[in-house]
Enzyme design. Structure first.
Site, short mmCIF file in Angstrom:
data_model
loop_
_atom_site.label_atom_id
_atom_site.label_comp_id
_atom_site.label_asym_id
_atom_site.label_seq_id
_atom_site.Cartn_x
_atom_site.Cartn_y
_atom_site.Cartn_z
N ASP A 442 0.82 -1.21 0.00
CA ASP A 442 0.00 0.00 0.00
C ASP A 442 0.86 1.27 0.00
OD1 ASP A 442 -2.42 1.36 0.20
OD2 ASP A 442 -3.16 0.12 1.85
N ASP A 506 -10.51 1.36 -3.92
CA ASP A 506 -11.19 0.94 -2.68
C ASP A 506 -12.70 0.92 -2.88
OD1 ASP A 506 -9.15 0.30 -1.01
OD2 ASP A 506 -9.07 2.24 0.01
C1 DGJ Z 1 -5.98 1.25 1.80
C2 DGJ Z 1 -6.23 0.10 0.86
O1 DGJ Z 1 -6.69 0.55 -0.36
C3 DGJ Z 1 -7.21 -0.86 1.53
O2 DGJ Z 1 -7.53 -1.90 0.65
C4 DGJ Z 1 -6.60 -1.39 2.79
O3 DGJ Z 1 -5.48 -2.15 2.50
C5 DGJ Z 1 -6.24 -0.23 3.72
N1 DGJ Z 1 -5.44 0.77 3.05
C6 DGJ Z 1 -5.51 -0.72 4.92
O4 DGJ Z 1 -5.07 0.28 5.72
#
Ligand code: DGJ
Length: 702
Positions: A442, A506
């Site tokens: 991430d 997301d």
């Molecule tokens: C942002 C990501 O896009 C999510 O899928 C997840 O992994 C969160 N961060 C975790 O903090």
């Protein structure tokens, strides 16, 4: 002249006055003999216009003002305020197969530029450049941009914008006079990144018309331009956005520009997509060459920070029953990371939540025949972490000023050897101690102060993450890496060389996702794009979608689930099982076929299809987004098939909507035999669907 050409496109370079210009980039042109070259040179020569200089405007590759060019030059830089103008002379230009290398020299500025153009068999044009300082003083490089000329009929521009949960939204507008720019300085490609820029004719659509695209293969700062000049020329340009002082070339040093990726299509936007997919899939390291993409269940929305062996075991049991092949443990397994304001940077398994380490849960998962994946965010650190307490000097910052936080985090300075090795070694240790097939990596904030020891370092930071990914893969053969950045904030054509999957967004709401996937898929093939079935009531939009709409949406990517499936109803579990089975049976086609996006739909719907290269099979989805404009049955045509072949066309009923706004089904339902020609030109009456519901079709040569 040098003429590079492949099956559908050509680029022709012409040499005169000791320089090179691009005479044509577009539709394929046949052989050029000496007479044709002579004729083309004069045929494309513009008049000298009133009020201009006494030279004819040309599509110069390096666009120097000293040669009379009036737009943006390719190179900008200086030597402490002098040597800021350029006049490059062509030293050599040679062709080998469908590649051209040109070497330019500017005697006064004391610079050398090497440019390589390679037209791949899939009609993707790869362009590389290097700028070398031949002088005895430092050269301050401000930018090097790649430029390609556009044909007169390219009168519109399609590019992309977006934000968290709404990445890669299209905007299409007229190409006006002057410069139209998209510049990104987030220190990552970003949610708002224009993943490519496409110049096209106003009549170009998905299935027909001409289009010219240009993108950077780069995950750092970027520039994308289209320029229309008063001399009648139009061009598309792109490059790395360099911050002041970011590249200062010492005598003898070179700047290697990130690669640019261009493509011409005379078969609409679907042609641009096919060219990119064919090129990406032809690379020897392409992920589907290694193995089929495993169906993945990611734990983030299932448990967030609420990690427990027992809770996760229950989800794994259900996942195994459904047929999941990979389970990923997301954020929260390490250090003091029980909430998102703590612990980032300490990549050691937390004894609080995993007292016996990760091995027991991994064993439990592996014993069910499922792989295990783990989340990291190695470029970041929380102030409340052991790492930051020990090394506050390891963050990117202007000396004397602490950067503003983003999700309570700062950016680790990976250009510092100590910080880089800390991350590499901690991640390496976790990977060495546990059976981990895959990591989700991430990057949740952008780089507001990308400064190391006083100097801007986005370029070096970007190179460091590429190096780190490559090194982790070298140390752990077979390891797969997903590039995630607060959802889809680092999805770009540079990262495809270092990562194996993108977390597309997301946004798991199927309606919103339709648009995000449609446009991300313009240049990134579906096998790279994580697409998950979310919960019944979505966590982002709080909308309720039926399971059919959610699974059809998630099928056309690297499919997965983002949901605590222990909460799913029996009906939802049954559909999930069918979804997983359908995906496994058809992923070879879903991840290798040509894309068809229909232009001919009545109603507010989207059609997306994947047609096998041999045209023997196809899978199409029809998604009713909002209510239809008319109440009668809708006609849909299915293109891209072989016109003479007869196909069995059938609804995949176990995944399609069961709920319609009609008294009876159309006559053919649920299956009919028709030729490709009939399907493309007459099509089928579709049932009247409720908004936010979809149909899935299988088409097989009979
Ligand atoms: C942002 C990501 O896009 C999510 O899928 C997840 O992994 C969160 N961060 C975790 O903090």
């Amino acid at each position: 002249m040098i003429h590079l050409r492949q099956s559908r496109s050509s680029i022709i370079f012409s040499e005169s006055d000791e320089t090179l210009s691009i005479l044509h980039w577009g539709k394929k042109i046949g052989d050029l003999n000496a007479a044709a070259e002579k004729a083309l040179a004069v045929a494309t020569q513009k008049p000298h216009f009133h009020g201009g200089l006494d030279v004819a405007p040309r599509n110069l590759i390096l666009r120097e003002h000293s040669r009379g060019f009036i737009g943006h030059p390719a190179l900008r830089g200086h030597r402490n305020g002098v040597a800021a103008s350029n006049h490059f002379k062509l030293k050599s230009a040679s062709q080998k197969d469908q590649s051209m290398v040109a070497l330019f020299h500017d005697e006064i500025a004391e610079l050398e530029i090497t440019l390589t153009y390679t037209l791949t068999p899939s009609d993707v044009l790869l362009i590389d450049a290097s700028v070398k300082n031949l002088g005895t003083t430092d050269y301050f490089l401000e930018h090097f941009l790649y430029w390609l000329p556009l044909a007169e009929q390219a009168d519109e521009l399609l590019d992309f914008y977006g934000h968290w949960t709404k990445e890669r939204q299209p905007q299409r507008r007229e190409i006006g006079y002057g410069l139209t720019s998209r510049e990104g300085f987030e220190g990552r490609s970003g949610h708002d990144y224009t993943i490519t820029q496409v110049a096209l004719n106003h009549s170009t659509n998905f299935r027909s018309g001409e289009a010219w695209s240009l993108a950077m293969a780069w995950s750092g700062n970027n520039i994308h331009h289209v320029e229309r000049l008063i001399d009648g020329s139009k061009a598309i340009g792109a490059g790395e956005y360099l911050l002041p002082g970011e590249v200062i070339l010492k005598p003898g040093e070179s700047y290697e520009a990130p690669r640019a990726i261009a493509s011409f299509s005379d078969q609409g936007l679907d042609g641009i997509t096919s060219n990119h997919y064919d090129w990406i899939r032809s690379r020897s390291n392409h992920i589907t060459k290694v193995r089929p993409r495993p169906l993945t269940l990611n734990m983030w929305e299932a448990v967030y920070f609420n990690h427990s062996f027992e809770g996760i075991k229950k989800i794994v049991d259900k996942a195994a029953e459904i047929g999941v092949e990979r389970v990923v443990l997301d954020d929260g397994w390490f250090g003091s990371r029980r909430t998102d304001n703590k612990g980032l940077g300490d990549w050691v398994v937390s004894k609080d939540v995993w007292p016996d380490g990760l091995q027991p849960i991994i064993k439990y998962i592996n014993d069910k025949g499922i792989e295990f994946g783990l989340w990291f965010e190695g470029e970041m650190v929380n102030a409340d972490s052991d790492l930051y307490r020990a090394h506050p000097d390891w963050i990117l910052q202007e000396p004397g000023r602490i950067p503003v936080e983003g999700r309570w985090q700062q950016v680790l300075d990976l250009t510092k050897e100590g910080a880089y090795n800390h991350v590499l070694n901690q991640v390496d240790a976790v990977l060495s101690e546990n059976n981990i097939a895959y990591i989700k990596w991430d990057h949740n904030r952008h780089l507001s102060d990308p400064i190391s020891d006083g100097r801007a370092v986005v370029r070096k930071q970007t190179q460091a993450i590429y190096r780190l990914f490559d090194e982790l893969k070298r140390r752990h053969p077979g390891l797969e890496i997903e590039s995630c950045a607060s959802g889809g904030g680092r999805v770009d054509l540079g990262m495809i060389e270092h990562a194996d999957r993108f977390w597309t967004s997301d946004q798991n709401d199927a309606l919103e996702r339709q648009q995000i996937q449609r446009w991300t898929g313009l240049v990134i093939p579906p096998e790279f794009l994580g697409t998950h079935v979310g919960p019944t009531v979505g966590h982002q939009m709080h909308r309720t979608h039926n399971i059919s709409f959610r699974v059809i949406n998630a099928l056309f990517g690297h499919a997965g689930i983002e949901w605590n499936v222990t909460e799913a109803s029996d009906e939802e579990i049954a559909t999930l099982k069918s979804y997983v089975a359908f995906y496994k049976k058809n992923r070879d086609l879903l991840h290798s076929g040509d894309v068809v996006r229909s232009d001919v739909l009545v109603g507010n719907a989207q059609m997306y299809g994947t047609v096998a290269k041999d045209k023997k099979r196809a899978i199409f989805s029809y998604m009713q987004l909002t209510s239809a404009d008319n109440f009668g049955p809708l006609v849909a045509t299915f293109e891209g098939l072989d016109s003479k072949t007869t196909y069995t066309f059938k609804v995949v009923e176990e995944l399609s909507s069961q709920d319609f706004l009609q008294k009876s089904h159309p006559g053919w339902w649920p299956s009919v035999a028709m030729t490709g020609e009939q399907l493309a030109n007459i099509g089928l009456q579709l049932p009247v669907l409720k908004p936010e519901s979809g149909l899935l079709f299988e088409i097989v040569a009979s």
